[in-house]
Design a protein around this motif. Structure first.
Motif, short mmCIF file in Angstrom:
data_model
loop_
_atom_site.label_atom_id
_atom_site.label_comp_id
_atom_site.label_asym_id
_atom_site.label_seq_id
_atom_site.Cartn_x
_atom_site.Cartn_y
_atom_site.Cartn_z
N ARG A 1 -19.57 -14.11 -21.27
CA ARG A 1 -18.81 -15.16 -20.53
C ARG A 1 -17.51 -14.99 -20.73
NH1 ARG A 1 -20.86 -19.96 -23.74
NH2 ARG A 1 -21.19 -18.44 -25.41
N ALA A 2 -16.36 -15.68 -20.03
CA ALA A 2 -15.07 -15.18 -20.33
C ALA A 2 -14.53 -16.83 -19.69
CB ALA A 2 -14.40 -14.15 -19.80
N ASN A 3 -13.63 -17.12 -20.27
CA ASN A 3 -12.72 -18.43 -19.67
C ASN A 3 -11.34 -18.04 -19.05
OD1 ASN A 3 -11.67 -20.85 -19.42
ND2 ASN A 3 -11.04 -21.45 -21.65
N ASN A 4 -11.29 -18.00 -17.91
CA ASN A 4 -10.29 -17.80 -17.32
C ASN A 4 -9.29 -18.85 -16.76
OD1 ASN A 4 -10.90 -14.92 -17.19
ND2 ASN A 4 -12.03 -15.14 -15.38
N THR A 5 -9.59 -20.04 -17.32
CA THR A 5 -8.78 -21.33 -17.09
C THR A 5 -8.56 -22.10 -18.13
OG1 THR A 5 -10.97 -22.20 -16.37
CG2 THR A 5 -9.77 -21.20 -14.69
N PRO A 6 -7.50 -21.76 -18.78
CA PRO A 6 -7.17 -22.63 -20.02
C PRO A 6 -6.98 -24.34 -19.65
CG PRO A 6 -5.90 -20.66 -20.03
CD PRO A 6 -6.51 -20.61 -18.68
N ALA A 7 -7.47 -25.00 -20.41
CA ALA A 7 -7.84 -26.58 -19.96
C ALA A 7 -6.34 -26.90 -19.62
CB ALA A 7 -8.22 -27.28 -21.39
N HIS A 8 -5.02 -26.58 -20.23
CA HIS A 8 -3.94 -27.09 -20.11
C HIS A 8 -3.28 -26.50 -18.87
CE1 HIS A 8 -3.13 -23.25 -22.25
NE2 HIS A 8 -1.86 -23.38 -21.66
N LEU A 9 -4.01 -25.69 -18.02
CA LEU A 9 -3.46 -25.32 -16.58
C LEU A 9 -4.34 -25.58 -15.61
CD1 LEU A 9 -2.33 -21.55 -18.05
CD2 LEU A 9 -0.79 -23.55 -17.54
N PRO A 10 -3.74 -25.21 -14.28
CA PRO A 10 -4.99 -25.42 -13.11
C PRO A 10 -5.96 -24.66 -13.16
CG PRO A 10 -2.43 -25.41 -12.64
CD PRO A 10 -2.35 -25.03 -13.94
N ALA A 11 -6.97 -25.39 -12.78
CA ALA A 11 -8.44 -24.43 -13.01
C ALA A 11 -8.55 -23.91 -11.50
CB ALA A 11 -9.39 -25.52 -12.97
N GLY A 12 -7.57 -23.13 -11.06
CA GLY A 12 -7.46 -22.43 -9.80
C GLY A 12 -7.34 -21.12 -9.84
N SER A 13 -7.52 -20.39 -8.61
CA SER A 13 -7.69 -18.93 -8.64
C SER A 13 -6.16 -18.38 -8.90
CB SER A 13 -7.97 -18.64 -7.28
OG SER A 13 -9.21 -19.09 -6.69
N GLU A 14 -5.08 -19.00 -8.81
CA GLU A 14 -3.90 -18.48 -9.21
C GLU A 14 -3.83 -18.08 -10.64
OE1 GLU A 14 -3.00 -22.84 -8.78
OE2 GLU A 14 -4.49 -21.49 -8.30
N VAL A 15 -4.35 -19.18 -11.55
CA VAL A 15 -4.35 -18.87 -13.08
C VAL A 15 -5.55 -17.85 -13.49
CG1 VAL A 15 -4.92 -19.83 -15.34
CG2 VAL A 15 -3.40 -21.22 -13.73
N ALA A 16 -6.76 -18.27 -12.93
CA ALA A 16 -7.87 -17.33 -13.02
C ALA A 16 -7.82 -16.06 -12.85
CB ALA A 16 -9.30 -18.12 -12.41
N ASN A 17 -7.27 -15.55 -11.53
CA ASN A 17 -7.26 -14.27 -11.37
C ASN A 17 -6.25 -13.27 -12.23
OD1 ASN A 17 -9.19 -13.44 -9.20
ND2 ASN A 17 -8.28 -15.34 -8.43
N LEU A 18 -5.13 -14.09 -12.59
CA LEU A 18 -4.37 -13.65 -13.45
C LEU A 18 -4.75 -13.15 -14.83
CD1 LEU A 18 -0.93 -15.61 -13.17
CD2 LEU A 18 -1.30 -13.09 -12.39
N CYS A 19 -5.69 -14.15 -15.21
CA CYS A 19 -6.33 -13.88 -16.56
C CYS A 19 -7.45 -12.61 -16.31
CB CYS A 19 -7.24 -15.23 -16.70
SG CYS A 19 -6.28 -16.41 -17.60
N LEU A 20 -8.17 -12.82 -15.25
CA LEU A 20 -9.14 -11.76 -15.13
C LEU A 20 -8.50 -10.31 -15.10
CD1 LEU A 20 -11.92 -12.03 -12.26
CD2 LEU A 20 -10.83 -9.93 -12.71
N LEU A 21 -7.23 -10.19 -14.57
CA LEU A 21 -6.82 -8.69 -14.51
C LEU A 21 -6.06 -8.49 -15.72
CD1 LEU A 21 -5.49 -8.54 -10.85
CD2 LEU A 21 -7.71 -7.66 -12.02
N GLY A 22 -6.15 -9.51 -16.74
CA GLY A 22 -5.43 -9.11 -18.14
C GLY A 22 -4.27 -9.63 -18.54
N TYR A 23 -3.71 -10.79 -17.68
CA TYR A 23 -2.60 -11.41 -17.84
C TYR A 23 -2.51 -12.81 -18.57
CZ TYR A 23 -0.74 -7.15 -15.24
OH TYR A 23 -0.40 -5.92 -14.80
N ASP A 24 -1.86 -12.98 -19.56
CA ASP A 24 -2.09 -14.22 -20.44
C ASP A 24 -1.15 -15.23 -19.57
OD1 ASP A 24 -1.58 -16.76 -21.74
OD2 ASP A 24 -1.26 -15.34 -23.47
N PRO A 25 -1.79 -16.23 -18.79
CA PRO A 25 -1.10 -17.16 -18.09
C PRO A 25 -0.01 -18.03 -18.84
CG PRO A 25 -3.17 -18.02 -18.52
CD PRO A 25 -3.23 -16.75 -19.01
N ASP A 26 0.06 -18.11 -20.03
CA ASP A 26 1.05 -18.91 -20.73
C ASP A 26 2.43 -18.04 -20.82
OD1 ASP A 26 -0.24 -21.49 -21.24
OD2 ASP A 26 -1.25 -20.65 -22.89
N VAL A 27 1.87 -16.66 -20.52
CA VAL A 27 3.26 -15.88 -20.50
C VAL A 27 3.62 -15.72 -19.23
CG1 VAL A 27 4.09 -13.49 -21.24
CG2 VAL A 27 2.50 -14.80 -22.69
#
Length: 409
Positions: free
Chosen positions: A44-70
């Motif tokens: 299991r992986a969490n691609n949608t940090p609670a303080h950010l939108p639970a959308g594809s824009e955040v989740a796919n950045l995460c999935l490809l290895g990019y920290d959305p907070d950065v």
């Protein structure tokens, strides 16, 4: 080593009474995804940090290895990149949906999947009428995309603040299906300009030739512009600089095209790929197999499960998953078996429960098999199987490093 990433968008779900307490992943017949789980490992992986939108824009950045907070600056700049629109340091992009709102209820966030020519005509009308009296700093331009997915581009002036800001809060229309929208118009500093455009579009579109014709033909009218996801251009290091391998993206969705462009991946456009339930799964699978000859990493994104969830149609979601399994996962598994060393990853970006019809935060299940992956006890790919795994990543962006780097857990 060859790598394949398959993203059945929004496929993670919750148990449904209509499926006797199963999720769509559990109810679907997925022999190829299950074979990946059985031959490798699930987690299991969490691609949608609670303080950010639970959308594809955040989740796919995460999935490809990019920290959305950065790296995350907003959804619209990612989609601007997909269209080859370069944003300067003072420029902004705003996502512009054409939607159907009735009695302040979001009836359809796609305006009945309005055609691209119809959308283009409405945006030209908005450009002519809604912006003719704008006398603020910078210039605005509506840019047509595909169907209901469009952009508003702001070209700013150095040293002069735009009529909105990074504190301006907006809501994704696909999370408002069948819900009141009164409290979800732009809010906070700089929201007045966007609110005014959205409000004025209702009166403008009401008498448009496009909507009169759509109503006569029994189709949903595009009653309003919905503006959201604004931001400035992000600065993403290339995927190759981070992982040492080249990649390619296969998708019908501008958001993923944009992310690919920003991380240095070319895109393969597949005829018949629609970003909807009627997409050509066979053609996408064939294109992915062919791409293995030329690229280290082949990433295939399929929007259909997410679209089915937004419509609350678990039957359509199951059908989409089965099509993905048969026509995309199956051929890629077969091609990889003859390719020598390889790894394959199946994972959604975020959950989209059919019960709520919107994206949600939370863990998503993934399955990995191939060279160097130590098999675990899992035999199926679904939320329950992954929930029983010890492989759990609170920061979803860590998964890509574990997938690409030649080492097991």
């Amino acid at each position: 080593m060859k790598y394949v990433i398959i993203i059945p968008d929004g496929c993670a779900d919750e148990p449904l009474e209509a499926l006797q307490g199963q999720t769509p992943l559990q109810a679907a017949k997925l022999p190829n995804m299950d074979a990946i789980a059985a031959a490798g490992a699930v987690g299991r992986a969490n691609n949608t940090p609670a303080h950010l939108p639970a959308g594809s824009e955040v989740a796919n950045l995460c999935l490809l290895g990019y920290d959305p907070d950065v790296y995350f600056t907003g959804r619209a700049p990612l989609e601007a990149a997909a269209q080859g629109i370069e944003l300067g340091p003072d420029d902004w992009a705003v996502r512009c949906n054409l939607v159907t709102i009735e009695d302040q209820i979001m009836v359809d966030f796609t305006a009945g999947h309005i055609s691209t020519p119809e959308a283009t005509e409405l945006l030209a009308l908005a450009q002519k009428e809604l912006l003719k009296d704008y006398k603020g700093p910078g210039k605005f331009e509506f840019v047509p995309g595909v169907s209901y997915r469009n952009l508003l581009i702001y070209r700013g002036e150095a040293g002069t603040p735009p009529p909105f800001s990074k504190e301006t809060r907006t809501s994704a229309p696909h999370d408002l299906t069948d819900l009141p929208v009164t409290d979800d118009f732009p809010r906070g500093p700089g929201s007045a300009f966007l609110q005014r455009l959205m409000d004025d579009s209702g009166e403008l579109f009401r008498g448009s030739n496009v909507n009169q014709k759509r109503i006569q033909e029994g189709n949903s009218p595009a009653t309003n512009l919905w503006l959201w996801g604004l931001g400035k251009a992000p600065q993403l290091p290339s995927f190759q600089s981070r992982h040492g391998v080249s990649g390619v993206m296969i998708t019908a969705v501008d958001l993923l095209r944009g992310i690919a462009a920003l991380v240095g991946w070319p895109r393969i456009e597949v005829e018949g790929a629609t970003g909807y339930l009627d997409t050509d799964y066979v053609a996408k699978g064939k294109a992915a197999v062919e791409a293995l000859r030329d690229y280290d990493v082949v990433c295939v994104h399929i929007e259909a499960p997410d679209e089915a969830s937004h419509e609350g149609r678990h039957d359509a979601k199951i059908e989409a998953l089965q099509q993905i399994d048969q026509h995309i996962v199956g051929p890629l598994r077969e091609a990889l078996s003859a390719a020598g060393e390889h790894r394959i990853l199946v994972t959604p970006d975020h959950p989209t429960p059919c019960g709520t019809k919107k994206h949600s935060h939370g863990m998503v299940p993934f399955a990995i098999s191939g060279t160097g992956i130590t098999p675990d006890s899992a035999s199926t790919y679904d939320e329950v199987s992954a929930g029983n795994s010890e492989w759990s990543l609170a920061a979803g962006w860590d998964l890509m490093g574990q997938f690409i780097v030649s080492k097991s857990r």
